[in-house]
Scaffold this motif. Structure first.
Motif, PDB file in Angstrom:
ATOM      1  N   GLU A 409     -71.157  24.447 -20.951  1.00  0.00           N
ATOM      2  CA  GLU A 409     -71.544  23.547 -21.486  1.00  0.00           C
ATOM      3  C   GLU A 409     -71.221  22.852 -22.987  1.00  0.00           C
ATOM      4  OE1 GLU A 409     -75.170  21.259 -20.849  1.00  0.00           O
ATOM      5  OE2 GLU A 409     -75.058  21.868 -19.240  1.00  0.00           O
ATOM      6  N   GLY A 410     -70.346  22.239 -23.322  1.00  0.00           N
ATOM      7  CA  GLY A 410     -70.684  21.438 -24.980  1.00  0.00           C
ATOM      8  C   GLY A 410     -70.224  19.847 -25.101  1.00  0.00           C
ATOM      9  N   LEU A 411     -70.566  19.634 -25.819  1.00  0.00           N
ATOM     10  CA  LEU A 411     -70.289  17.696 -26.270  1.00  0.00           C
ATOM     11  C   LEU A 411     -69.221  17.990 -26.247  1.00  0.00           C
ATOM     12  CD1 LEU A 411     -71.437  14.802 -26.750  1.00  0.00           C
ATOM     13  CD2 LEU A 411     -71.957  15.647 -29.043  1.00  0.00           C
ATOM     14  N   LEU A 412     -68.315  17.089 -26.084  1.00  0.00           N
ATOM     15  CA  LEU A 412     -66.649  16.635 -25.937  1.00  0.00           C
ATOM     16  C   LEU A 412     -66.511  16.119 -27.129  1.00  0.00           C
ATOM     17  CD1 LEU A 412     -63.848  17.121 -25.065  1.00  0.00           C
ATOM     18  CD2 LEU A 412     -64.549  15.004 -23.567  1.00  0.00           C
ATOM     19  N   LEU A 413     -65.675  16.900 -27.614  1.00  0.00           N
ATOM     20  CA  LEU A 413     -65.368  15.991 -29.567  1.00  0.00           C
ATOM     21  C   LEU A 413     -63.247  15.963 -29.143  1.00  0.00           C
ATOM     22  CD1 LEU A 413     -67.293  17.420 -31.813  1.00  0.00           C
ATOM     23  CD2 LEU A 413     -68.370  15.245 -30.652  1.00  0.00           C
ATOM     24  N   ALA A 414     -63.903  14.087 -29.412  1.00  0.00           N
ATOM     25  CA  ALA A 414     -61.635  14.402 -29.091  1.00  0.00           C
ATOM     26  C   ALA A 414     -61.063  14.379 -30.775  1.00  0.00           C
ATOM     27  CB  ALA A 414     -61.187  13.179 -28.591  1.00  0.00           C
ATOM     28  N   LYS A 415     -60.431  15.182 -31.242  1.00  0.00           N
ATOM     29  CA  LYS A 415     -59.858  14.540 -32.589  1.00  0.00           C
ATOM     30  C   LYS A 415     -58.831  13.227 -32.854  1.00  0.00           C
ATOM     31  CE  LYS A 415     -57.172  16.977 -36.424  1.00  0.00           C
ATOM     32  NZ  LYS A 415     -56.765  18.095 -37.104  1.00  0.00           N
ATOM     33  N   ILE A 416     -59.741  12.591 -33.803  1.00  0.00           N
ATOM     34  CA  ILE A 416     -58.393  11.956 -33.923  1.00  0.00           C
ATOM     35  C   ILE A 416     -57.636  11.687 -35.424  1.00  0.00           C
ATOM     36  CG2 ILE A 416     -58.759   9.039 -35.217  1.00  0.00           C
ATOM     37  CD1 ILE A 416     -62.233   9.521 -34.730  1.00  0.00           C
ATOM     38  N   ASP A 417     -55.855  11.207 -34.641  1.00  0.00           N
ATOM     39  CA  ASP A 417     -54.931  11.745 -35.277  1.00  0.00           C
ATOM     40  C   ASP A 417     -54.120  10.448 -34.696  1.00  0.00           C
ATOM     41  OD1 ASP A 417     -53.956  12.869 -33.047  1.00  0.00           O
ATOM     42  OD2 ASP A 417     -54.631  14.858 -33.878  1.00  0.00           O
ATOM     43  N   ASP A 418     -52.535  10.892 -35.595  1.00  0.00           N
ATOM     44  CA  ASP A 418     -51.796  10.042 -34.821  1.00  0.00           C
ATOM     45  C   ASP A 418     -50.952   9.765 -33.813  1.00  0.00           C
ATOM     46  OD1 ASP A 418     -51.748   8.971 -37.919  1.00  0.00           O
ATOM     47  OD2 ASP A 418     -49.816  10.522 -38.330  1.00  0.00           O
ATOM     48  N   LYS A 419     -51.947  11.219 -33.126  1.00  0.00           N
ATOM     49  CA  LYS A 419     -51.457  10.999 -31.924  1.00  0.00           C
ATOM     50  C   LYS A 419     -52.100  10.450 -30.486  1.00  0.00           C
ATOM     51  CE  LYS A 419     -48.352  15.581 -31.633  1.00  0.00           C
ATOM     52  NZ  LYS A 419     -48.119  17.027 -31.448  1.00  0.00           N
ATOM     53  N   ALA A 420     -53.496  10.928 -31.300  1.00  0.00           N
ATOM     54  CA  ALA A 420     -54.327  10.085 -30.751  1.00  0.00           C
ATOM     55  C   ALA A 420     -55.842   9.620 -31.399  1.00  0.00           C
ATOM     56  CB  ALA A 420     -55.740  11.023 -29.792  1.00  0.00           C
ATOM     57  N   PRO A 421     -54.759   8.465 -32.109  1.00  0.00           N
ATOM     58  CA  PRO A 421     -55.390   7.394 -32.757  1.00  0.00           C
ATOM     59  C   PRO A 421     -57.341   6.474 -31.679  1.00  0.00           C
ATOM     60  CG  PRO A 421     -53.831   5.903 -31.823  1.00  0.00           C
ATOM     61  CD  PRO A 421     -53.254   7.168 -32.174  1.00  0.00           C
ATOM     62  N   LEU A 422     -58.641   6.151 -32.534  1.00  0.00           N
ATOM     63  CA  LEU A 422     -59.128   5.247 -32.037  1.00  0.00           C
ATOM     64  C   LEU A 422     -58.974   3.781 -32.315  1.00  0.00           C
ATOM     65  CD1 LEU A 422     -62.217   6.378 -30.670  1.00  0.00           C
ATOM     66  CD2 LEU A 422     -62.887   5.853 -32.901  1.00  0.00           C
ATOM     67  N   ASP A 423     -59.413   3.463 -31.621  1.00  0.00           N
ATOM     68  CA  ASP A 423     -59.168   1.664 -30.883  1.00  0.00           C
ATOM     69  C   ASP A 423     -60.135   1.473 -31.732  1.00  0.00           C
ATOM     70  OD1 ASP A 423     -56.137   2.672 -30.933  1.00  0.00           O
ATOM     71  OD2 ASP A 423     -56.530   1.364 -28.846  1.00  0.00           O
ATOM     72  N   GLY A 424     -61.308   2.047 -30.965  1.00  0.00           N
ATOM     73  CA  GLY A 424     -62.446   1.944 -31.322  1.00  0.00           C
ATOM     74  C   GLY A 424     -63.176   0.349 -30.592  1.00  0.00           C
ATOM     75  N   TYR A 425     -64.117  -0.399 -31.202  1.00  0.00           N
ATOM     76  CA  TYR A 425     -65.212  -2.131 -30.930  1.00  0.00           C
ATOM     77  C   TYR A 425     -64.447  -2.618 -32.178  1.00  0.00           C
ATOM     78  CZ  TYR A 425     -67.482   1.745 -28.515  1.00  0.00           C
ATOM     79  OH  TYR A 425     -68.288   2.542 -27.629  1.00  0.00           O
ATOM     80  N   THR A 426     -64.892  -3.842 -31.494  1.00  0.00           N
ATOM     81  CA  THR A 426     -64.328  -5.382 -32.437  1.00  0.00           C
ATOM     82  C   THR A 426     -65.081  -5.249 -33.581  1.00  0.00           C
ATOM     83  OG1 THR A 426     -65.672  -6.144 -31.109  1.00  0.00           O
ATOM     84  CG2 THR A 426     -63.546  -6.601 -30.411  1.00  0.00           C
ATOM     85  N   ASP A 427     -65.971  -4.227 -32.961  1.00  0.00           N
ATOM     86  CA  ASP A 427     -67.129  -4.409 -34.921  1.00  0.00           C
ATOM     87  C   ASP A 427     -67.211  -3.232 -35.724  1.00  0.00           C
ATOM     88  OD1 ASP A 427     -69.601  -3.524 -36.265  1.00  0.00           O
ATOM     89  OD2 ASP A 427     -71.061  -4.955 -35.119  1.00  0.00           O
ATOM     90  N   PRO A 428     -66.331  -3.132 -36.832  1.00  0.00           N
ATOM     91  CA  PRO A 428     -66.138  -1.365 -37.154  1.00  0.00           C
ATOM     92  C   PRO A 428     -67.675  -1.210 -37.481  1.00  0.00           C
ATOM     93  CG  PRO A 428     -65.213  -3.073 -37.780  1.00  0.00           C
ATOM     94  CD  PRO A 428     -65.946  -3.873 -37.464  1.00  0.00           C
ATOM     95  N   GLN A 429     -68.628  -1.752 -37.360  1.00  0.00           N
ATOM     96  CA  GLN A 429     -70.071  -0.916 -37.858  1.00  0.00           C
ATOM     97  C   GLN A 429     -69.954   0.445 -36.287  1.00  0.00           C
ATOM     98  OE1 GLN A 429     -72.686  -3.380 -39.651  1.00  0.00           O
ATOM     99  NE2 GLN A 429     -72.399  -2.687 -41.329  1.00  0.00           N
ATOM    100  N   LYS A 430     -69.980  -0.800 -35.540  1.00  0.00           N
ATOM    101  CA  LYS A 430     -70.403  -0.061 -34.553  1.00  0.00           C
ATOM    102  C   LYS A 430     -69.201   1.083 -33.941  1.00  0.00           C
ATOM    103  CE  LYS A 430     -73.379  -2.929 -31.716  1.00  0.00           C
ATOM    104  NZ  LYS A 430     -73.506  -4.022 -32.391  1.00  0.00           N
ATOM    105  N   THR A 431     -68.169   0.777 -34.538  1.00  0.00           N
ATOM    106  CA  THR A 431     -67.689   1.903 -34.111  1.00  0.00           C
ATOM    107  C   THR A 431     -67.104   3.607 -34.595  1.00  0.00           C
ATOM    108  OG1 THR A 431     -65.091   0.571 -33.699  1.00  0.00           O
ATOM    109  CG2 THR A 431     -64.383   2.604 -34.493  1.00  0.00           C
ATOM    110  N   GLU A 432     -67.610   2.966 -36.197  1.00  0.00           N
ATOM    111  CA  GLU A 432     -68.264   3.996 -37.553  1.00  0.00           C
ATOM    112  C   GLU A 432     -69.437   5.133 -36.364  1.00  0.00           C
ATOM    113  OE1 GLU A 432     -67.288   6.419 -39.940  1.00  0.00           O
ATOM    114  OE2 GLU A 432     -65.995   4.465 -39.518  1.00  0.00           O
TER     115      GLU A 432
END
Length: 608
Positions: A409-432
């Motif tokens: 078992e491991g912690l799922l990490l998803a790569k952020i790139d052009d194919k899978a951008p991260l939309d995140g939250y309305t608050d950029p600090q929470k996204t970071e």
């Protein structure tokens, strides 16, 4: 239950793989919109479905059946009115309506304008509702008649002009009926004579434009607003509707999930639009009426979450359990213990379990119909080693993170790139806070899902647990999912929620479970229940405390309110009418916790 997928299992799936490849190729082409000037998104995809199946059923509820042309024209009239009232691209329109066709028509209209629907949780009230509204600063709001009192209670705390505070009646809204309450404008009356043609604005929506704000459930604090862009809508509706389910115009999806969350709105409705097929909805889930509704709508597909399936399994068996047209189901959270039973009893061939999060950038789906897996993902992902106490991914001497071995078992990490951008939250600090940098090499970025998965081979994964739900006791990591699944095997327990609680002067967190008896408290034999748990679970995973609840509190998507349970722990002064029981060291049963026993436990009289 096999822990891995073998070559033999894959060979048996070769026909399914061959059938899926053309859909996969076509789907990837449609989903991966890269041209920033290419029209896409919810409005565009619905207009395309309307061209494919104009007279086919689009939305169904009760005896109401609306065709794709009717829904599209209704949304167009509404969109033209919104534009005339000054709503433009990028403006936020809060939407506060229960599950009914008017909700989806409103969302579609807002999307055609290029504005953003803030989909308020219809169970929210007072401070939480005011917080959710002010978080996104809406330019307007559309309120269903059924929720007018709830909104009115917080109206003075939200800065929305009265001229943009719209009302939609609760009955017969295909025609503009009724009079709006004071301070509201009847949206159906206002847009009744509007233009029914597709607005030009729907062709000016592109992949990087926000479509929705979807709120987190708020089980760990006040809700956050996650951004869901039109590009992600394309990936979602294609991945699930075209690739995973192969939806066709003759299909009907039945969905009782709340449409302010991504599973109901994006996965289920998106799949229906992908197939230009019917989408049948209900205000609220009813276990007793579920299969009757399925037969009424002639549904071929159902949307689910795991607890919904358990409620269905808990219904008394009937002669008509498998007499329906459902061949496929899509959703998440179906427990391994219920998977086979659900298939056998209700005769559903394909359980398309998925993994996704409204605030993430990755999705898995069980396209090949293996049991007990979330399937595979077209996005790039890794499972990383993590610190069991802090939950943070660990780095080695080089400063990079370590990938776990297959089967671990491991912690799922998803790569952020052009194919899978991260939309995140309305608050950029929470996204970071959920973005990891320099993970496996310099300059890469990954989204930290906070979830534990296990790689079971051939790119397939199995969900293990939410990281925040695991706890450490006696130097061992305890999976709440494992504890819950075990307790649910016991015939006198109908619901179980496991979590860790602190005992003063001990390390880690001790196991505790809230349980709902299948019949009554009197039917629970605590000595036998403890013996069962000790036989089924490792010693460190056996719950030390039990909380007996007549009814378990859940969110709209059937998520348990674990934060509150953890906070109240095993203090009878905080748990109200729920009796608490403890397994004291050296004994063979659970005993009732009193204020005196609580003081003795916290005072160190018993050595845990």
């Amino acid at each position: 239950m096999s822990d891995t997928i073998t070559w033999g299992m894959m060979l048996r799936k070769l026909p399914s793989i061959a059938n899926a490849i053309p859909r996969l190729v076509k789907g990837m082409k449609v989903a991966n919109v890269k041209d920033p000037t290419q029209t896409c998104g919810l409005g565009w995809s619905f207009e395309q479905a309307t061209l494919r199946n104009p007279d086919g059923p689009a939305l169904l509820q009760g005896e109401v059946v609306l065709t794709y042309s009717q829904v599209n024209q209704w949304a167009n009239r509404m969109a033209h009115h919104l534009i005339a009232q000054g709503i433009g691209k990028g403006d936020v329109v809060a939407v506060f309506i229960e599950n009914r066709p008017e909700l989806l028509v409103t969302i579609l209209a807002v999307a055609k304008v290029g504005a953003i629907s803030a989909l308020l949780n219809t169970a929210q009230t007072r401070d939480t509702l005011a917080h959710s509204l002010n978080l996104v600063a809406p330019a307007a709001i559309v309120v269903g008649e059924e929720l007018v009192p709830t909104f009115s209670a917080v109206r003075e705390r939200v800065a929305i002009e009265a001229t943009r505070t719209w009302f939609i009646a609760d009955q017969n809204t295909c025609k503009p009926p009724g009079i709006a309450p004071d301070g509201f404008i009847n949206l159906m009356t206002a847009c009744a004579d509007g233009c029914a043609d597709n607005p030009a604005s729907s062709r000016q929506v592109f992949f990087d434009d926000p479509c929705f704000y979807l709120y987190t459930s708020g089980t760990t604090g006040l809700p956050k607003a996650g951004v869901f862009k039109h590009g992600r809508w394309m990936r979602s509706y294609v991945s699930f509707g075209m690739i995973a389910l192969d939806m066709r115009p003759e299909d009907v999806i039945y969905c009782t999930l709340p449409l302010y969350h991504a599973t109901g709105l994006c996965v289920c409705w998106g799949s229906a639009i992908s197939g230009a097929c019917g989408f049948a909805i209900r205000r609220k889930f009813s276990a007793s009426q579920f299969w009757s509704d399925v037969r009424h709508y002639r549904a071929t597909t159902i949307g689910y979450v795991g607890e919904l399936c358990r409620y269905l399994v808990d219904q008394p068996p009937g002669a008509h359990d498998s007499q329906h047209g459902v061949k496929k189901m899509i959703g998440n959270g179906l427990r391994p213990g219920a998977w086979g039973e659900f298939k056998r009893r209700f005769g559903v061939n394909h359980i398309c379990e998925l993994y996704a999060a409204s605030d993430g950038n990755i999705g898995f789906s069980n396209i090949l119909n293996f049991d007990n897996t979330v399937g595979f993902s077209l996005m790039s992902w890794e499972l990383a080693a993590y610190d069991h106490d802090s939950g943070a991914p660990t780095r080695d001497a080089t400063g990079f993170m370590r990938k776990v071995a297959k089967g671990e078992e491991g912690l799922l990490l998803a790569k952020i790139d052009d194919k899978a951008p991260l939309d995140g939250y309305t608050d950029p600090q929470k996204t970071e806070t959920v973005v990891l940098h320099d993970v496996f090499k310099k300059g890469d970025r990954y989204f930290n899902t906070g979830d534990l998965l296990r790689n079971i081979g051939f790119g397939h994964a199995r969900f293990v647990d939410r990281l925040g739900d695991t706890y450490r006791w006696k130097g061992e990591n305890v999976s709440t999912t494992e504890v819950e699944n075990t307790l649910l095997k016991h015939p006198t327990i109908s619901e179980a929620v496991a979590y860790g609680v602190e005992i003063e002067n001990t390390n880690g967190r001790a196991g505790m479970a809230a349980i709902t008896p299948a019949e009554s408290l009197a039917t629970l034999d605590f000595s036998e229940l403890l013996a069962f748990a000790r036989q089924q679970l490792p010693a460190y995973a056996v719950p030390l405390f039990l909380r007996v609840k007549v009814k378990m509190e859940t969110t709209g998507t059937f998520k348990y309110q674990k934060t509150r349970l953890k906070d109240e722990a095993f203090d009878p002064g905080k748990t109200g009418d729920d009796p608490i029981y403890a397994w004291l060291p050296g004994t063979d049963t659970y005993v009732r916790v009193t204020e005196q026993l609580l003081a003795q436990i916290q005072g160190g009289k018993y050595r845990y």
